[in-house]
Enzyme design. Sequence first.
Site, PDB file in Angstrom:
ATOM      1  N   LYS B  74      11.114  17.338  21.051  1.00  0.00           N
ATOM      2  CA  LYS B  74      12.240  18.074  20.461  1.00  0.00           C
ATOM      3  C   LYS B  74      13.473  17.886  21.338  1.00  0.00           C
ATOM      4  CE  LYS B  74      12.992  22.987  19.158  1.00  0.00           C
ATOM      5  NZ  LYS B  74      12.289  24.302  19.128  1.00  0.00           N
ATOM      6  N   SER B 149      11.901  26.572  14.868  1.00  0.00           N
ATOM      7  CA  SER B 149      13.003  25.664  15.086  1.00  0.00           C
ATOM      8  C   SER B 149      12.587  24.221  15.353  1.00  0.00           C
ATOM      9  CB  SER B 149      13.840  26.142  16.268  1.00  0.00           C
ATOM     10  OG  SER B 149      13.054  26.174  17.463  1.00  0.00           O
ATOM     11  N   SER B 173       8.357  29.122  16.724  1.00  0.00           N
ATOM     12  CA  SER B 173       9.006  27.846  16.406  1.00  0.00           C
ATOM     13  C   SER B 173       8.112  26.614  16.500  1.00  0.00           C
ATOM     14  CB  SER B 173      10.233  27.647  17.297  1.00  0.00           C
ATOM     15  OG  SER B 173      11.271  28.496  16.894  1.00  0.00           O
TER      16      SER B 173
END
Lengths: 59, 463
Positions: B74, B149, B173
């Site tokens: 990420k 997320s 997330s």
Amino acid sequence: MKNWKKIAQSSDIKIPETEIERLAPSLDGLEAAFRPLVNTIPDDVEPAVTFRIEPEAGE
Amino acid sequence: MTILEAAQALRARRVSSAELTETVLARIHTLNPKLNAFITVLEESARAQAKTADQELAAGKDRGLLHGVPVAVKDVFETRGVRTTCGSVIFMHHVPKRDAAVVEHLASAGAVLVGKTGMHELAYGITSNNPHFGTIRNPWDPERIPGGSSGGSGVAVASGMVFMGMGSDTGGSIRIPAAFCGIVGLKPTSGRVSRYGVMPLDFSLDHMGPLTNSVRDAGATLQAIAGHDPRDETSSKAPVGHYVPEPGCSIRNLRIGLPQNFYLERLDPDVDVAVRRMAATAESLGARIIPVRVPDIAALNAVGRVILLAEASALMGKYTDNRDQFGSDVLALLDQGRFIAATDYVNAQRLRRMMQREFSQLWSQVDCLFTPTTPMAAPRIGEKTAALGDFTEDVRLATTRLVRGINVLGLPAISLPCGFDRRGLPVGLQIVGRPFDEALILQAAAALEDATDYHKQAPKDVK
């Protein structure tokens, strides 16, 4: 319910008033859920935040 | 193909790391324009890393299961010399001088880093509908959110663009995109994986972990990234366990708690059916399903929201005067955090301590808990509310309702596929364990995965 606009004024939180109106329902909801919990905390409960000092810090 | 299958194929010389890397890069070229999983693709360095991995394996130097396997992280994990944006215009040109600890570990394990995945702005939201880098789309239905997320990592794994995508999890997330994308997501215990070099959303709720196509792949990744790191003040010295479940692992006599309150309320009926069916599967494998009552999770969620709002706004406060830099949803959360009184923040952290003690009493009755990961499958992009039976609920609050409290408690939790709703969208089961007992929840999840084939289903036209 709290007057979020007044709180913003007194705390010098610079957020447009229209935005505060949009935030108010969410803040009110959280306030309603959180406020009653506070009175249930026994006096001897410490917060779970982390701060450590190691012996070598004093050397 | 899973990481474990790739590892076998690499050692049997049926495939090379270079070939695996070319395959995933071609897949990224084909799918990323449609799904928008990546912010940065690292073709040149990935090819060089793959070449090194092949040379090392040929020379008998074996770094373990991730050696030569293409992965992504990420865009919240700092990468030396490679832009790390955190999904924000504020960090659009941030090129770190260091690698995050997780990135260091993945490199030591010989993994091939093919790119940085997209995310919800500042990791502060669950849609991954990013106003600066574009909408990330769910491979099961591109008109739906992938969750967030860590949405880019979820999409990249679910669509076969990488074998593993690292995520971060402050209020669900990792587990939310795992559930919405039909894959596995592991949030380890607080302190198990170093946060060093990860751009923070929050000081006391952030956790790092993998999204993968199988439970054993999640275990293999945790094996590579777990351990004490003196650079992270919250990093634990608890011994690292053995995280890759053995083939045919058993859950006979495992005590599984099935909550009778909160977790099975206000659900899409299809989610309820899928979770109860997975509990029945566990029972058929010899586990004991024990009805339990959990402490007040709604209160725990309120405590978590107070902590997150306050900590995130403290962290980002120096940027909020320039309001144009933020998407409207993130700005609204940052604004709310400015109204949290210091006394309320301290009391939230005191309540957290109380609730942690209360919740820990459950572990005398059960070894783990089964809950849904989310109350419904992936919502449509732009949907603000979710209809759940007779209830209508804000999508963000509904999506985080069953996962946020586990961050407040710091417990390990895994989400794995447990079925599909009436539209064919994947549904996730969350297994929560004792502190630092990742091995047990991985074993329980692996036994269920071995007994079902939900994880083998793939989005049409993608796999």
